[in-house]
Scaffold this motif. Structure first.
Motif, PDB file in Angstrom:
ATOM      1  N   GLY A  76       0.777  -1.287  -0.055  1.00  0.00           N
ATOM      2  CA  GLY A  76      -0.051   0.056   0.160  1.00  0.00           C
ATOM      3  C   GLY A  76       0.955   1.286  -0.017  1.00  0.00           C
ATOM      4  O   GLY A  76       1.956   1.339   0.672  1.00  0.00           O
ATOM      5  N   PRO A  77       0.506   2.345  -0.742  1.00  0.00           N
ATOM      6  CA  PRO A  77       1.324   3.538  -0.962  1.00  0.00           C
ATOM      7  C   PRO A  77       1.424   4.191   0.264  1.00  0.00           C
ATOM      8  O   PRO A  77       2.376   5.017   0.534  1.00  0.00           O
ATOM      9  CB  PRO A  77       0.273   4.189  -1.612  1.00  0.00           C
ATOM     10  N   SER A  78       0.429   3.834   1.542  1.00  0.00           N
ATOM     11  CA  SER A  78       0.842   4.646   2.889  1.00  0.00           C
ATOM     12  C   SER A  78       1.734   4.227   3.586  1.00  0.00           C
ATOM     13  O   SER A  78       2.551   4.656   4.506  1.00  0.00           O
ATOM     14  CB  SER A  78      -0.368   4.753   3.457  1.00  0.00           C
ATOM     15  N   THR A  79       2.253   2.750   3.335  1.00  0.00           N
ATOM     16  CA  THR A  79       3.335   2.021   4.166  1.00  0.00           C
ATOM     17  C   THR A  79       4.634   1.906   3.355  1.00  0.00           C
ATOM     18  O   THR A  79       5.541   1.837   4.118  1.00  0.00           O
ATOM     19  CB  THR A  79       2.796   0.775   4.685  1.00  0.00           C
ATOM     20  N   THR A  80       4.721   1.997   2.027  1.00  0.00           N
ATOM     21  CA  THR A  80       6.043   1.884   1.460  1.00  0.00           C
ATOM     22  C   THR A  80       6.691   3.274   1.594  1.00  0.00           C
ATOM     23  O   THR A  80       5.973   4.284   1.488  1.00  0.00           O
ATOM     24  CB  THR A  80       5.714   1.710  -0.057  1.00  0.00           C
ATOM     25  N   LYS A  81       7.977   3.253   1.706  1.00  0.00           N
ATOM     26  CA  LYS A  81       8.755   4.252   1.872  1.00  0.00           C
ATOM     27  C   LYS A  81      10.083   4.202   1.130  1.00  0.00           C
ATOM     28  O   LYS A  81      10.425   3.194   0.736  1.00  0.00           O
ATOM     29  CB  LYS A  81       9.203   4.792   3.527  1.00  0.00           C
TER      30      LYS A  81
ATOM     31  N   PRO B 281       9.674  -2.596  -4.165  1.00  0.00           N
ATOM     32  CA  PRO B 281       8.503  -1.551  -3.791  1.00  0.00           C
ATOM     33  C   PRO B 281       8.866   0.008  -3.574  1.00  0.00           C
ATOM     34  O   PRO B 281       8.206   0.690  -4.477  1.00  0.00           O
ATOM     35  CB  PRO B 281       7.966  -2.011  -2.631  1.00  0.00           C
ATOM     36  N   PRO B 282      10.087   0.024  -3.092  1.00  0.00           N
ATOM     37  CA  PRO B 282      10.505   1.691  -3.104  1.00  0.00           C
ATOM     38  C   PRO B 282      10.834   2.165  -4.446  1.00  0.00           C
ATOM     39  O   PRO B 282      10.589   3.439  -4.825  1.00  0.00           O
ATOM     40  CB  PRO B 282      11.912   1.739  -2.193  1.00  0.00           C
ATOM     41  N   THR B 283      11.293   1.254  -5.277  1.00  0.00           N
ATOM     42  CA  THR B 283      11.471   1.848  -6.692  1.00  0.00           C
ATOM     43  C   THR B 283      10.136   2.056  -7.583  1.00  0.00           C
ATOM     44  O   THR B 283      10.023   2.818  -8.316  1.00  0.00           O
ATOM     45  CB  THR B 283      12.280   0.929  -7.470  1.00  0.00           C
ATOM     46  N   MET B 284       9.095   1.240  -7.154  1.00  0.00           N
ATOM     47  CA  MET B 284       7.759   1.684  -7.806  1.00  0.00           C
ATOM     48  C   MET B 284       7.400   2.870  -7.456  1.00  0.00           C
ATOM     49  O   MET B 284       6.668   3.636  -8.098  1.00  0.00           O
ATOM     50  CB  MET B 284       6.932   0.646  -7.502  1.00  0.00           C
ATOM     51  N   LEU B 285       7.469   3.332  -5.989  1.00  0.00           N
ATOM     52  CA  LEU B 285       7.078   4.682  -5.378  1.00  0.00           C
ATOM     53  C   LEU B 285       7.989   5.488  -6.158  1.00  0.00           C
ATOM     54  O   LEU B 285       7.515   6.690  -6.397  1.00  0.00           O
ATOM     55  CB  LEU B 285       7.413   4.598  -3.779  1.00  0.00           C
ATOM     56  N   GLY B 286       9.356   5.361  -6.182  1.00  0.00           N
ATOM     57  CA  GLY B 286       9.973   6.085  -6.822  1.00  0.00           C
ATOM     58  C   GLY B 286       9.582   6.593  -8.222  1.00  0.00           C
ATOM     59  O   GLY B 286       9.723   7.807  -8.547  1.00  0.00           O
ATOM     60  N   ARG B 287       9.018   5.732  -9.083  1.00  0.00           N
ATOM     61  CA  ARG B 287       8.690   5.848 -10.451  1.00  0.00           C
ATOM     62  C   ARG B 287       7.465   7.008 -10.387  1.00  0.00           C
ATOM     63  O   ARG B 287       7.227   7.802 -11.125  1.00  0.00           O
ATOM     64  CB  ARG B 287       7.954   4.786 -11.144  1.00  0.00           C
ATOM     65  N   VAL B 288       6.540   6.919  -9.283  1.00  0.00           N
ATOM     66  CA  VAL B 288       5.537   7.725  -9.144  1.00  0.00           C
ATOM     67  C   VAL B 288       5.791   8.934  -8.649  1.00  0.00           C
ATOM     68  O   VAL B 288       5.527  10.243  -9.267  1.00  0.00           O
ATOM     69  CB  VAL B 288       4.441   7.153  -8.192  1.00  0.00           C
ATOM     70  N   LEU B 289       7.052   9.255  -7.843  1.00  0.00           N
ATOM     71  CA  LEU B 289       7.192  10.344  -7.350  1.00  0.00           C
ATOM     72  C   LEU B 289       7.991  11.070  -8.489  1.00  0.00           C
ATOM     73  O   LEU B 289       7.905  12.480  -8.692  1.00  0.00           O
ATOM     74  CB  LEU B 289       8.512  10.080  -6.201  1.00  0.00           C
TER      75      LEU B 289
END
Length: 287
Positions: free
Chosen positions: A150-155, A175-183
């Motif tokens: 979930g996006p609220s827990t991935t850092k 998972p952090p790299t997937m969040l990184g792509r969104v950022l």
């Protein structure tokens, strides 16, 4: 899409190939990016078998290598003065930690730095691709994820971007790299505000028989192949963002099944996306 040029990374298999096929069907000339000439040519043969009139060309690029990215962009710009669509669909999901010749952990190097550097080096060509008409904006589409857990827990741990501390695992690294792509999608959108280039991210969900999971354990492959969508179905939203008139002015969003997804937690933190941009700028020596 007639007369327009699209470049698709990860186009030698799975989702990337399905996207390249669909964009070619729309009439665009498609640059098929692969890690080797043989893989790119094989993909072109597969696409032509479905779309005999497709206009295709290969481009060799290893997205984990900054030298390869720069060489590929130089080669593209020798043949093209503009680019209308960039789809960043390449990615890795590795079971063991590897370090690239640039000194970066392979998952981060490919999944984040590859997107950042390739897109930046092609920005001028993308700006030349857009026209004065709003429907002629150039499009950047980043394949991402709404992230495991979930996006609220991935850092993103900015003190350990290379996953060098503790025991490495793909569940820690990916998972952090997937969040990184969104950022990065959001930061690109902010920096391109007012230009003729839009950028969006897509969560395609699980995709059957993807090569992305061939290096990891059987349960992940079983789950994906059992519950995942076909690559052709998963390609619908990326292709829609890349080609449809109604998405010409949309930018900075995360999408799934043609619907916008929220990005709570770090995914909505301007300070985090700015810091990631600064780190990528430093590591790529782009400025």
């Amino acid at each position: 899409m007639n007369g327009r040029t699209a470049l698709v990374t990860g186009a030698t298999g799975g989702l990337g190939k399905a996207i390249a096929t669909a964009v070619a069907r729309e009439g665009a000339s498609v640059v098929v990016v692969g890690r080797s000439a043989a893989r790119a040519e094989d993909a072109i043969r597969d696409i032509r078998a479905k779309e005999p009139n497709a206009v295709l060309e290969p481009l060799v690029c290893d997205l984990s290598s900054q030298a390869s990215i720069r060489s590929a962009v130089d080669g593209f710009l020798l043949r093209h003065d503009k680019l209308d669509v960039l789809v960043n669909a390449a990615g890795v999901f590795r079971k063991e930690r590897h370090v690239t010749p640039d000194g970066l952990e392979l998952t981060f190097a490919t999944n984040v730095m590859g997107y950042f550097l390739l897109t930046n080096l092609l920005l001028d060509a993308l700006k030349r691709g857009g026209g004065a008409d709003g429907a002629r904006t150039s499009r950047i589409v980043n394949i991402a994820s709404k992230y495991s857990g979930g996006p609220s827990t991935t850092k993103i741990d900015f003190d350990d971007l290379q996953t060098a501390k503790g025991n490495y695992s793909y569940l820690r690294a990916t998972p952090p790299t997937m969040l990184g792509r969104v950022l990065l999608t959001q930061e690109f959108a902010e920096r391109l505000r007012g230009s003729n280039v839009v950028v969006n991210a897509v969560h395609p969900g699980l995709v059957k028989h993807t090569a992305l999971l061939q290096d990891v354990g059987g349960p992940f492959r079983w789950m994906t192949n059992t519950f995942g969508a076909t690559a052709e179905k998963a390609a619908d939203t990326p292709v829609w963002l890349a080609t449809a008139p109604e998405t010409a002015a949309v930018s900075g969003k995360l999408w799934a099944k043609r619907k916008e997804l929220p990005t709570p937690g770090m995914g909505s933190d301007p300070a985090a996306r700015k810091r990631l941009w600064e780190e990528c700028t430093r590591l790529s020596k782009i400025l």
